[in-house]
Write an enzyme that holds these catalytic residues in place. Sequence first.
Site, PDB file in Angstrom:
ATOM      1  N   CYS A  47     -58.214  -4.100 -27.600  1.00 22.41           N
ATOM      2  CA  CYS A  47     -58.835  -4.663 -26.396  1.00 22.41           C
ATOM      3  C   CYS A  47     -60.116  -3.955 -25.956  1.00 22.41           C
ATOM      4  CB  CYS A  47     -57.850  -4.637 -25.221  1.00 22.41           C
ATOM      5  SG  CYS A  47     -56.148  -5.006 -25.663  1.00 22.41           S
ATOM      6  N   CYS A  50     -63.880  -5.111 -26.616  1.00 22.48           N
ATOM      7  CA  CYS A  50     -64.525  -6.188 -25.846  1.00 22.48           C
ATOM      8  C   CYS A  50     -64.542  -5.881 -24.353  1.00 22.48           C
ATOM      9  CB  CYS A  50     -63.787  -7.509 -26.046  1.00 22.48           C
ATOM     10  SG  CYS A  50     -64.041  -8.202 -27.675  1.00 22.48           S
ATOM     11  N   HIS A  51     -63.464  -5.295 -23.854  1.00 22.32           N
ATOM     12  CA  HIS A  51     -63.335  -5.170 -22.395  1.00 22.32           C
ATOM     13  C   HIS A  51     -63.767  -3.805 -21.861  1.00 22.32           C
ATOM     14  CE1 HIS A  51     -61.253  -9.041 -22.214  1.00 22.32           C
ATOM     15  NE2 HIS A  51     -60.571  -8.661 -23.272  1.00 22.32           N
ATOM     16  N   MET A  88     -61.309 -15.131 -26.837  1.00 25.73           N
ATOM     17  CA  MET A  88     -60.139 -14.257 -26.687  1.00 25.73           C
ATOM     18  C   MET A  88     -59.121 -14.632 -27.780  1.00 25.73           C
ATOM     19  SD  MET A  88     -58.269 -12.019 -24.880  1.00 25.73           S
ATOM     20  CE  MET A  88     -56.521 -11.681 -24.662  1.00 25.73           C
ATOM     21  N   HIS A 327     -75.407  -6.399 -28.262  1.00 22.20           N
ATOM     22  CA  HIS A 327     -74.241  -6.208 -29.127  1.00 22.20           C
ATOM     23  C   HIS A 327     -74.645  -6.011 -30.589  1.00 22.20           C
ATOM     24  CE1 HIS A 327     -69.958  -6.389 -29.968  1.00 22.20           C
ATOM     25  NE2 HIS A 327     -70.238  -7.178 -30.979  1.00 22.20           N
ATOM     26  N   HIS A 370     -73.382 -14.450 -31.434  1.00 25.98           N
ATOM     27  CA  HIS A 370     -72.803 -13.334 -32.206  1.00 25.98           C
ATOM     28  C   HIS A 370     -73.316 -13.440 -33.635  1.00 25.98           C
ATOM     29  CE1 HIS A 370     -69.953 -10.664 -34.138  1.00 25.98           C
ATOM     30  NE2 HIS A 370     -69.575 -10.232 -32.956  1.00 25.98           N
TER      31      HIS A 370
HETATM   32 FE1  DHE Z   1     -67.516  -5.856 -34.817  1.00 30.67          FE
HETATM   33  C1  DHE Z   1     -70.543  -5.340 -36.378  1.00 30.67           C
HETATM   34  C2  DHE Z   1     -68.656  -4.208 -32.108  1.00 30.67           C
HETATM   35  C3  DHE Z   1     -64.792  -6.914 -33.122  1.00 30.67           C
HETATM   36  C4  DHE Z   1     -66.078  -6.828 -37.723  1.00 30.67           C
HETATM   37  N1  DHE Z   1     -69.302  -4.967 -34.320  1.00 30.67           N
HETATM   38  C5  DHE Z   1     -70.424  -4.872 -35.097  1.00 30.67           C
HETATM   39  C6  DHE Z   1     -71.454  -4.181 -34.372  1.00 30.67           C
HETATM   40  C7  DHE Z   1     -70.904  -3.836 -33.161  1.00 30.67           C
HETATM   41  C8  DHE Z   1     -69.557  -4.338 -33.129  1.00 30.67           C
HETATM   42  C9  DHE Z   1     -71.584  -3.085 -32.054  1.00 30.67           C
HETATM   43  C10 DHE Z   1     -72.861  -3.866 -34.861  1.00 30.67           C
HETATM   44  C11 DHE Z   1     -72.881  -2.562 -35.590  1.00 30.67           C
HETATM   45  C12 DHE Z   1     -74.234  -2.225 -36.179  1.00 30.67           C
HETATM   46  O1  DHE Z   1     -74.875  -3.093 -36.796  1.00 30.67           O
HETATM   47  O2  DHE Z   1     -74.683  -1.068 -36.028  1.00 30.67           O
HETATM   48  N2  DHE Z   1     -66.852  -5.647 -32.928  1.00 30.67           N
HETATM   49  C13 DHE Z   1     -67.464  -4.907 -31.976  1.00 30.67           C
HETATM   50  C14 DHE Z   1     -66.696  -4.949 -30.777  1.00 30.67           C
HETATM   51  O3  DHE Z   1     -66.922  -4.295 -29.725  1.00 30.67           O
HETATM   52  C15 DHE Z   1     -65.665  -5.987 -30.944  1.00 30.67           C
HETATM   53  C16 DHE Z   1     -66.111  -7.218 -30.207  1.00 30.67           C
HETATM   54  C17 DHE Z   1     -64.309  -5.687 -30.408  1.00 30.67           C
HETATM   55  C18 DHE Z   1     -63.593  -4.501 -30.986  1.00 30.67           C
HETATM   56  O4  DHE Z   1     -62.530  -4.186 -30.475  1.00 30.67           O
HETATM   57  O5  DHE Z   1     -64.074  -3.882 -31.915  1.00 30.67           O
HETATM   58  C19 DHE Z   1     -65.729  -6.199 -32.450  1.00 30.67           C
HETATM   59  N3  DHE Z   1     -65.725  -6.744 -35.340  1.00 30.67           N
HETATM   60  C20 DHE Z   1     -64.754  -7.077 -34.494  1.00 30.67           C
HETATM   61  C21 DHE Z   1     -63.614  -7.617 -35.185  1.00 30.67           C
HETATM   62  O6  DHE Z   1     -62.535  -8.030 -34.663  1.00 30.67           O
HETATM   63  C22 DHE Z   1     -63.950  -7.674 -36.619  1.00 30.67           C
HETATM   64  C23 DHE Z   1     -64.014  -9.116 -37.095  1.00 30.67           C
HETATM   65  C24 DHE Z   1     -62.936  -6.967 -37.494  1.00 30.67           C
HETATM   66  C25 DHE Z   1     -62.739  -5.518 -37.257  1.00 30.67           C
HETATM   67  O7  DHE Z   1     -62.895  -4.801 -38.233  1.00 30.67           O
HETATM   68  O8  DHE Z   1     -62.444  -5.083 -36.162  1.00 30.67           O
HETATM   69  C26 DHE Z   1     -65.330  -7.026 -36.604  1.00 30.67           C
HETATM   70  N4  DHE Z   1     -68.188  -6.059 -36.692  1.00 30.67           N
HETATM   71  C27 DHE Z   1     -67.415  -6.449 -37.758  1.00 30.67           C
HETATM   72  C28 DHE Z   1     -68.238  -6.439 -38.951  1.00 30.67           C
HETATM   73  C29 DHE Z   1     -69.526  -6.035 -38.559  1.00 30.67           C
HETATM   74  C30 DHE Z   1     -69.472  -5.786 -37.147  1.00 30.67           C
HETATM   75  C31 DHE Z   1     -67.765  -6.857 -40.334  1.00 30.67           C
HETATM   76  C32 DHE Z   1     -70.751  -5.852 -39.447  1.00 30.67           C
HETATM   77  C33 DHE Z   1     -71.360  -7.159 -39.773  1.00 30.67           C
HETATM   78  C34 DHE Z   1     -72.578  -7.021 -40.627  1.00 30.67           C
HETATM   79  O9  DHE Z   1     -72.793  -7.924 -41.447  1.00 30.67           O
HETATM   80  O10 DHE Z   1     -73.340  -6.050 -40.481  1.00 30.67           O
END
Ligand code: DHE
Length: 547
Positions: A47, A50-51, A88, A327, A370
């Site tokens: 959680c 996001c929150h 969500m 983000h 996103h």
């Molecule tokens: Fe991510 C990128 C934050 C949920 C998989 N994610 C990012 C980035 C941020 C971020 C800040 C950019 C990083 C960078 O480029 O320096 N992600 C968050 C969250 O805060 C969020 C919404 C909630 C959480 O609890 O983490 C979140 N993200 C997810 C997932 O649920 C995903 C699908 C699976 C997981 O591993 O948790 C996920 N995020 C990814 C991936 C990238 C990513 C695969 C990189 C994508 C890319 O092509 O560069």
Amino acid sequence: DSPAGSYTAELDTLGELNLEIPGFKPGDPVMTQEEYNIANQIYFQRCAGCHGVLRKGATGKPLTTDITRDLGYEHLEAFITYGSPAGMPNWGTSGEMTEEEIGIMSRYLLLEPAQPPEYGLADMRESWNLMVPPEARPTEKMNDLNIDNLFSVTLRDSGQVALINGSSYEIEKIIDTGYAVHISRMSASGRYLFTIGRDALVNMIDLWMEEPTTVAQIKLGQEARSIETSKMEGWEDKYAIAGTYWPPQYVIMDGDTLEPIKIKSTRGMIYDEQTYHPEPRVAAIVASHYRPEFIVNVKETGKILLVNYEDIENLQVTEIEAERFLHDGGFDSTKRYFLVAANARGKIAVVDTKEGKLVDLVETGGMTPHPGRGANIDHPVYGPVWATSHLGDESVVLIGTDPEGHPEHAWKVVQTLWAMGGGSLFVKTHPTSNHLYVDAPLNPDAEVSGSIAVFKIDEMDQEEPEYEVLPIVEWAGVTEGQPRVVQGEFNKAGDEIWFSVWNGKDMESAIVVVDDRTLELKSVIKDERLITPTGKFNVFNTRNDIY
Ligand code: DHE
């Protein structure tokens, strides 16, 4: 009586009161210490991203007790169970949380959030482990791996990454990392692979050793999502930088050893209203190709920081006022402009990394953009454009990125495409591809979350281009759970794209390889070690910012 109040009364007779719970006040819903610990862990894992740790909201709504107590226990329980099309996740109906866990979480959210500890240089140094110092590392590549076509695949819930050979589809190595590695990034030379866990544990992996091996590790805090390395000519592999969600700060490290050099807090004023925010989290970080700078995106205060690494002791930081809730984002095809989503504000901020200033703020018209790193397309009508999908609806917007050749379209939404549904996280294409791929892993409908929409670039001159659906989960032959198909990533040649079939921890997952030219299934990678695969990072494309 508020629902929270009546629930408290009911629980009073059941629960065992433990006053060690931080922030506990008389009249709060009752939890045992064990339940509280479970809730804390689930909140951190599922959680907080996001929150927010202090629950002040960003991608997700704020969950401070003034709000949660108004909503009440039943509402929270239903929301966690069924999710919403706005992004969500449906934690209950997808089977990811049990009814009991959802009950615990709904009560936990009625309590005040606990503030985790700070993390300074002494804590970081204590955790720092230089397993193989630079002088003990090989001076040339000691293996016959085609490193450029290697994929680093996050195995989210097992706290590992799998290094998969992009030609043979064999798993070359599984490496223990932090929990739920969020991204893998490459050093400019392509030799070192950096991962960062959600728990802020960084691994530096040397791909030149006989077997790719972690040579240094450091823990930077409680929660993190971003890592990057210096890419400017003359500064290759010199520094690494990581951003943390908690504590809200970024850290510059030595690029050879991960030794922490400089920590900068991001706490401060929100850019427009200029009120203090205690938890401005660091989201995406990219490295400029035009200046010796890191581009650090601070979520809650809406600031983009250009951190110049030429002289770290006299650090110069340019602070750009952009928009709140920054983000994720990526470069345009020339790598001069950086486009980042202010997701909860429905906008894309555009920074000129050559001039070091904000160019524009583009309203996407969709709900919660996103982009991941976005997708760069040479559009048949509008010239170079960059694409993002949305978490909250099915729109995919194309934004003009060529102020010189197509000034009339620059920094404007030139076209909106309609994909399968809300819950999209990532779009992807490749300079040699005629396709734009759009996922929807967070859509509550299993058919949608299990498929990919593909638009043809040469058909984008039509008013409403149609998409083709690739039934990835069906192709993978995974029949249990509600697997989510997430994040396409191209191989080095750009002629195939990989998708993760991300299932529950105890269920079968897979990676599906699609032939980009024919849109047919090429291969399914299955292995019992492939636990919850999510992000995939091709070494060459990641290193060169190709997307
Ligand atoms: Fe991510 C990128 C934050 C949920 C998989 N994610 C990012 C980035 C941020 C971020 C800040 C950019 C990083 C960078 O480029 O320096 N992600 C968050 C969250 O805060 C969020 C919404 C909630 C959480 O609890 O983490 C979140 N993200 C997810 C997932 O649920 C995903 C699908 C699976 C997981 O591993 O948790 C996920 N995020 C990814 C991936 C990238 C990513 C695969 C990189 C994508 C890319 O092509 O560069």
